[in-house]
Design an enzyme around this catalytic site. Structure first.
Site, PDB file in Angstrom:
ATOM      1  N   TRP A  41     -20.814   3.540 -16.481  1.00  0.00           N
ATOM      2  CA  TRP A  41     -21.355   2.588 -15.516  1.00  0.00           C
ATOM      3  C   TRP A  41     -21.991   3.362 -14.365  1.00  0.00           C
ATOM      4  O   TRP A  41     -21.562   4.466 -14.018  1.00  0.00           O
ATOM      5  CB  TRP A  41     -20.285   1.619 -15.025  1.00  0.00           C
ATOM      6  CG  TRP A  41     -19.273   2.166 -14.040  1.00  0.00           C
ATOM      7  CD1 TRP A  41     -18.029   2.666 -14.315  1.00  0.00           C
ATOM      8  CD2 TRP A  41     -19.408   2.222 -12.603  1.00  0.00           C
ATOM      9  NE1 TRP A  41     -17.388   3.044 -13.161  1.00  0.00           N
ATOM     10  CE2 TRP A  41     -18.201   2.781 -12.091  1.00  0.00           C
ATOM     11  CE3 TRP A  41     -20.403   1.862 -11.697  1.00  0.00           C
ATOM     12  CZ2 TRP A  41     -17.985   2.991 -10.724  1.00  0.00           C
ATOM     13  CZ3 TRP A  41     -20.200   2.072 -10.342  1.00  0.00           C
ATOM     14  CH2 TRP A  41     -19.004   2.627  -9.869  1.00  0.00           C
ATOM     15  N   GLU A 101     -15.393   7.506   1.012  1.00  0.00           N
ATOM     16  CA  GLU A 101     -15.888   7.901  -0.305  1.00  0.00           C
ATOM     17  C   GLU A 101     -17.048   8.892  -0.193  1.00  0.00           C
ATOM     18  O   GLU A 101     -17.180   9.809  -1.013  1.00  0.00           O
ATOM     19  CB  GLU A 101     -16.354   6.664  -1.092  1.00  0.00           C
ATOM     20  CG  GLU A 101     -15.254   5.680  -1.456  1.00  0.00           C
ATOM     21  CD  GLU A 101     -14.404   6.154  -2.634  1.00  0.00           C
ATOM     22  OE1 GLU A 101     -14.667   7.248  -3.160  1.00  0.00           O
ATOM     23  OE2 GLU A 101     -13.483   5.414  -3.020  1.00  0.00           O
ATOM     24  N   GLU A 129     -16.289   9.937  -9.025  1.00  0.00           N
ATOM     25  CA  GLU A 129     -16.095   9.511  -7.640  1.00  0.00           C
ATOM     26  C   GLU A 129     -17.425   9.367  -6.903  1.00  0.00           C
ATOM     27  O   GLU A 129     -17.551   8.538  -5.997  1.00  0.00           O
ATOM     28  CB  GLU A 129     -15.217  10.531  -6.910  1.00  0.00           C
ATOM     29  CG  GLU A 129     -13.762  10.548  -7.349  1.00  0.00           C
ATOM     30  CD  GLU A 129     -12.964   9.401  -6.754  1.00  0.00           C
ATOM     31  OE1 GLU A 129     -13.353   8.883  -5.698  1.00  0.00           O
ATOM     32  OE2 GLU A 129     -11.933   9.023  -7.350  1.00  0.00           O
ATOM     33  N   HIS A 169     -18.945   5.882  -6.298  1.00  0.00           N
ATOM     34  CA  HIS A 169     -18.329   4.905  -5.403  1.00  0.00           C
ATOM     35  C   HIS A 169     -19.074   4.803  -4.074  1.00  0.00           C
ATOM     36  O   HIS A 169     -19.438   3.715  -3.635  1.00  0.00           O
ATOM     37  CB  HIS A 169     -16.862   5.271  -5.156  1.00  0.00           C
ATOM     38  CG  HIS A 169     -16.062   5.376  -6.412  1.00  0.00           C
ATOM     39  ND1 HIS A 169     -14.791   5.922  -6.446  1.00  0.00           N
ATOM     40  CD2 HIS A 169     -16.345   5.016  -7.691  1.00  0.00           C
ATOM     41  CE1 HIS A 169     -14.336   5.875  -7.683  1.00  0.00           C
ATOM     42  NE2 HIS A 169     -15.264   5.342  -8.458  1.00  0.00           N
ATOM     43  N   THR A 204      -6.109   4.481  -2.287  1.00  0.00           N
ATOM     44  CA  THR A 204      -7.521   4.085  -2.334  1.00  0.00           C
ATOM     45  C   THR A 204      -7.715   2.902  -3.271  1.00  0.00           C
ATOM     46  O   THR A 204      -8.497   1.985  -2.985  1.00  0.00           O
ATOM     47  CB  THR A 204      -8.383   5.275  -2.795  1.00  0.00           C
ATOM     48  OG1 THR A 204      -8.078   6.419  -2.002  1.00  0.00           O
ATOM     49  CG2 THR A 204      -9.857   4.955  -2.642  1.00  0.00           C
ATOM     50  N   ASP A 240     -11.575   2.760 -11.336  1.00  0.00           N
ATOM     51  CA  ASP A 240     -11.726   4.218 -11.428  1.00  0.00           C
ATOM     52  C   ASP A 240     -10.562   4.926 -10.742  1.00  0.00           C
ATOM     53  O   ASP A 240      -9.982   5.876 -11.270  1.00  0.00           O
ATOM     54  CB  ASP A 240     -13.032   4.662 -10.756  1.00  0.00           C
ATOM     55  CG  ASP A 240     -14.229   4.574 -11.692  1.00  0.00           C
ATOM     56  OD1 ASP A 240     -14.065   4.119 -12.833  1.00  0.00           O
ATOM     57  OD2 ASP A 240     -15.336   4.965 -11.263  1.00  0.00           O
ATOM     58  N   HIS A 265      -7.746   7.651 -12.231  1.00  0.00           N
ATOM     59  CA  HIS A 265      -7.536   8.968 -11.628  1.00  0.00           C
ATOM     60  C   HIS A 265      -6.090   9.118 -11.139  1.00  0.00           C
ATOM     61  O   HIS A 265      -5.482  10.192 -11.267  1.00  0.00           O
ATOM     62  CB  HIS A 265      -8.508   9.173 -10.472  1.00  0.00           C
ATOM     63  CG  HIS A 265      -9.941   9.118 -10.888  1.00  0.00           C
ATOM     64  ND1 HIS A 265     -10.979   8.908  -9.998  1.00  0.00           N
ATOM     65  CD2 HIS A 265     -10.524   9.237 -12.118  1.00  0.00           C
ATOM     66  CE1 HIS A 265     -12.127   8.905 -10.659  1.00  0.00           C
ATOM     67  NE2 HIS A 265     -11.877   9.097 -11.942  1.00  0.00           N
TER      68      HIS A 265
END
Length: 420
Positions: free
Chosen positions: A113, A156, A194, A197, A250, A279, A283
């Site tokens: 994505w 982020e 990451e 984001h 997060t 996500d 993680h």
């Protein structure tokens, strides 16, 4: 370079260096083939000089080190680690890290994505209507929720700091930038995921038209420039304890912002936040699994570091945020206060994350520890209840103080100095 060094240098090398400073020569590899030749390996040394003019040994004499993978590995092995036992365990975990790269991280390219999947495509007809719909939904989202969303996005966007920190963990680093070790691949793969984001949230906020994007960009630059110290001390154990906690925090924050957005009719923002939280959840599972495996190999070592980290408490990565104005000297505190008041991320969440980790690693039933580590284990297992009591007491006190009163609002440059 000193005069004596230059006097001792072969005359043909001095001549080549002089030529280098004056001419744009073709780029060659020391294999003797032009750069780009199909037989060239990814580790060939490359300099802008004809290989017949200067030898590889002469080049190494100038540079002081040969940066091909094998020599770099030997160089690192000869280095005195601060945590040799921890590095030994981390090295033993490489097969597991490789599995995580394959199974936990998503595929890249077309199969992954991307931020654009959740935003209007301005190259297509009718994009104006899609942007209009996005703005209409965003207009229903109160400013306090937007402030928390901006704070999450700024956090982020400081991703370069976090990847830098990952590369300080002994045994987990990526010394060449393209190292083939499992830990290096994990670091780069994690970073690539990451990276989406901040991109997605940044573009969404821009399209809403509700935020001062320049002020936000200044905040991001200040945060990256200021850096961040989670007190990992280059220790992979401490680093993985921190990421196990922070990824879950997060995930909770993004998920709660999405729920609040949905309550106010912004289904698009809810989908965005849910995707990012997903996500973070993957993680989180990976880092907690790393710690679980460390416990099997060096329980004393991880328990001692976990206890020390908890005594210092988990530092939030955006604590140094600032937009460069005196009015926002306490920008992080103001942002955090809004987040707590909305229930996005609170002291209770902090306690519950620690409670989750104690349960996830089954610390209540961990056996075979040294006497010192056993005392630390008992301390850690008591912490969640202690933190929870303190958090509830603090929040109840705050509610009593604000009973019948409007909460004190602060101005945020992020939303054109409106108050939240």
């Amino acid at each position: 370079m000193s005069a004596n060094q230059s006097n001792n240098m072969p005359s043909r090398m001095l001549g080549s260096l002089t030529i280098l400073s004056c001419l744009a020569t073709p780029v060659w590899s020391f294999s003797g083939l032009p750069l780009g030749a199909s037989t060239r390996s990814s580790t060939d040394l490359r300099v802008a000089v004809d290989p017949t003019v200067v030898t590889k040994k002469e080049y190494q004499d100038i540079c002081g080190v040969d940066f091909d993978d094998e020599s770099m590995k030997q160089r690192l092995q000869s280095t005195n680690f601060l945590y040799p036992k921890h590095v030994e365990v981390i090295t033993d975990l490489e097969p597991m890290a490789e599995t995580m790269v394959q199974n936990m991280l998503l595929e890249t390219g077309e199969k992954a994505w991307q931020p654009q999947d959740y935003l209007p495509d301005l190259s297509k007809e009718g994009w104006e209507d899609e942007v209009k719909e996005l703005r209409e939904m965003a207009n229903e989202v109160p400013d306090d929720i937007m402030v928390v969303l901006v704070g999450d996005m700024v956090t982020e966007e400081a991703l370069p700091t976090y990847q830098t920190l990952l590369n300080t963990f002994e045994g987990c680093d990526d010394p060449t930038g393209t190292s083939s070790s499992a830990w290096a691949k994990w670091s780069r793969g994690w970073t690539s995921e990451e990276n989406r984001h901040g991109d997605l949230l940044n573009k969404y906020l821009y399209l809403t038209g509700k935020c001062d994007m320049r002020n936000i960009e200044v905040t991001i630059q200040h945060l990256i420039t200021s850096g961040f110290n989670p007190m990992a001390k280059k220790d992979p154990y401490r680093g993985f304890v921190y990421t196990s906690f922070q990824e879950r925090a997060t995930k909770i924050s993004h998920g709660n912002v999405g729920k609040l957005a949905r309550e106010h009719g912004d289904s698009r923002l809810n989908r965005i936040c849910a995707k990012i939280a997903g996500d973070e959840g993957r993680h989180e599972m990976a880092y907690q699994s790393f710690c679980e495996e460390i416990l099997k190999r060096d329980a004393d070592g991880l328990i001692m570091e976990l206890g020390d980290v908890m005594r210092g408490q988990i530092t939030m990565p955006a604590e140094n945020m600032s937009d460069g104005t005196e009015k926002t000297a306490k920008l992080y505190e103001d942002f955090s206060e809004v987040a707590q008041r909305l229930g996005v991320y609170t002291a209770i969440d902090y306690a519950e994350i620690l409670q989750h980790l104690v349960k996830r690693w089954d610390l209540e039933h961990l056996e075979g520890l040294s006497s010192e580590a056993e005392k630390e284990r008992e301390y850690i297992c008591r912490l969640p209840e202690r933190y929870l009591k303190l958090a509830e007491r603090s929040m109840n006190k705050k509610k009593k103080e604000l009973a019948g009163k409007e909460p004190v609002k602060k101005q945020f440059g992020w939303i054109y100095n409106r108050s939240a």
